[in-house]
Design a protein around this motif. Sequence first.
Motif, mmCIF file in Angstrom:
data_model
loop_
_atom_site.group_PDB
_atom_site.id
_atom_site.type_symbol
_atom_site.label_atom_id
_atom_site.label_comp_id
_atom_site.label_asym_id
_atom_site.label_seq_id
_atom_site.Cartn_x
_atom_site.Cartn_y
_atom_site.Cartn_z
ATOM 1 N N PRO A 73 62.416 11.501 112.773
ATOM 2 C CA PRO A 73 61.910 12.341 111.511
ATOM 3 C C PRO A 73 60.559 11.482 110.944
ATOM 4 N N LEU A 74 59.415 12.346 110.620
ATOM 5 C CA LEU A 74 58.456 11.770 110.100
ATOM 6 C C LEU A 74 58.664 12.110 108.489
ATOM 7 N N GLU A 75 58.703 11.042 107.811
ATOM 8 C CA GLU A 75 58.794 11.052 106.431
ATOM 9 C C GLU A 75 57.739 11.201 105.558
ATOM 10 N N LEU A 76 57.479 12.167 104.810
ATOM 11 C CA LEU A 76 56.462 12.297 103.933
ATOM 12 C C LEU A 76 56.457 13.146 102.527
ATOM 13 N N THR A 77 55.807 13.039 101.726
ATOM 14 C CA THR A 77 55.858 14.035 100.551
ATOM 15 C C THR A 77 54.964 14.943 100.543
ATOM 16 N N LEU A 78 55.109 16.379 100.161
ATOM 17 C CA LEU A 78 53.874 17.391 100.076
ATOM 18 C C LEU A 78 53.905 17.599 98.677
ATOM 19 N N THR A 79 52.846 17.665 98.123
ATOM 20 C CA THR A 79 52.612 17.945 96.608
ATOM 21 C C THR A 79 51.487 19.242 96.545
ATOM 22 N N ALA A 80 51.954 20.190 95.901
ATOM 23 C CA ALA A 80 51.242 21.453 95.899
ATOM 24 C C ALA A 80 51.697 22.241 94.915
ATOM 25 N N ARG A 107 57.684 18.317 116.109
ATOM 26 C CA ARG A 107 57.739 16.980 115.451
ATOM 27 C C ARG A 107 58.742 17.080 114.331
ATOM 28 N N LEU A 108 59.791 16.481 114.314
ATOM 29 C CA LEU A 108 60.844 16.804 113.122
ATOM 30 C C LEU A 108 60.250 15.947 111.852
ATOM 31 N N ALA A 109 60.363 16.555 111.049
ATOM 32 C CA ALA A 109 59.774 15.917 109.567
ATOM 33 C C ALA A 109 61.044 15.949 108.563
ATOM 34 N N ARG A 110 61.025 15.118 107.722
ATOM 35 C CA ARG A 110 61.877 14.812 106.349
ATOM 36 C C ARG A 110 60.782 14.877 105.377
ATOM 37 N N ILE A 111 60.672 16.280 104.672
ATOM 38 C CA ILE A 111 59.522 16.420 103.848
ATOM 39 C C ILE A 111 60.070 16.292 102.225
ATOM 40 N N THR A 112 59.807 15.637 101.417
ATOM 41 C CA THR A 112 59.991 15.801 99.743
ATOM 42 C C THR A 112 58.708 16.983 99.384
ATOM 43 N N TYR A 113 59.153 17.897 98.775
ATOM 44 C CA TYR A 113 58.464 18.841 98.193
ATOM 45 C C TYR A 113 58.266 18.640 96.637
ATOM 46 N N THR A 123 64.413 17.712 98.945
ATOM 47 C CA THR A 123 63.770 16.980 100.348
ATOM 48 C C THR A 123 64.654 17.735 101.461
ATOM 49 N N ARG A 124 64.061 18.158 102.239
ATOM 50 C CA ARG A 124 64.534 19.045 103.432
ATOM 51 C C ARG A 124 64.053 18.650 104.559
ATOM 52 N N PHE A 125 64.660 18.884 105.778
ATOM 53 C CA PHE A 125 64.229 18.864 107.029
ATOM 54 C C PHE A 125 63.212 19.862 107.402
ATOM 55 N N ALA A 126 62.117 19.798 108.076
ATOM 56 C CA ALA A 126 61.287 20.595 108.618
ATOM 57 C C ALA A 126 60.721 20.134 109.780
#
Length: 351
Positions: free
Chosen positions: A35-42, A151-157, A168-171
């Motif tokens: 899983p690709l760890e990232l933070t998406l801010t919007a 690509r699986l990701a673990r995103i912090t929104y 934080t959820r899987f996407a």
Amino acid sequence: MKPGTFVTVVALGMCGVGMTAQRAAAVQLFASEEPLELTLTADFQALKGDRRGETPEREATVLLPGEDVVLDVKVRTRGSFRRDAANCSLPPLRLNFKKKQVTGTVFAGEDKLKVVGSCRPNRDSYEQLVLNEYLAYRAFQEVSPTAFLVRLARITYVDSSGEDEPFTRFAFFIEDDDAMAARFGAQVLDLQEGTNLPPGAMDPPSAATTAIFQYMIGNTDWSDAAGHNTELLDLMGIGVPVPYDFDFAGIVDAPYSTPDPSLNLRSVRDRLYRGWCWSGLDVHGLLSRFRDAEDDIVGLYEGFPYLSDGERNRALDYLGGFFRAIETDERAERGFLGDCRRIITQTAGRD
């Protein structure tokens, strides 16, 4: 090129034939199964209001903790069913990267990417739907060389409006359709509104493989002829269907999914074969490909640590019904292949 030869050509393409150097570099995003760890801010409050028509692109950032990099991106909502507020509290998203910024990062070579995230992120069960759909994409890769990379990701929104608390959820990311086509030296075929691609213009092995796979996962929400939830590739004048969007499949069994009433199915868990009747096609050879892939497909679910035990067992039981149905060619013929749709010379309107 004669119909039926595409699979061989594409298999070569997977080894580099027809792939541009730029696309080869871009594929690195999809090279890992971690899983690709990232933070998406919007501004998610604004995005939640972008539900209809051509939605605007909004400013956002992507933080890659492992690389200590912040990327400026554009984000907008997309989709149809899942963009409706009655169905999903958080619409599907598309990220638009700046190519100069992504150089040297895991997103190098990427431009626009779809993000499939939790439809209702406040419910754990909906995260399981995302993981199940991700595995469906992976399963198709086991039986077809022409498949979208994921690509699986673990995103912090993070909501920049401050209205919602971070979560934080899987996407997962889906390869861009034009980028996918470029890997095979093909182009995306854009059908005019209200028109179909005649089955005779398709590559029979590719079309039949897609149909058998859709039967395997219990998906009826697709049409290769109409290009519904199917990307059509044009390779030297031959049409090749590449499926996507599996949330209405029986193996996912989303609570909002229902079968088309015209199909007379009780639920999306009921399988229905929607492939064409291809004269002279070695369908039994295709079935052998699925039999050979059984251990790998089952292994995807058995070895995937993020599914709950209940979801894993339910998915494996559902797959088991398919593999029992293709244990022999005769059983498959009696069970579902005989339900294939007859090919007519002319098609009018949508399939």
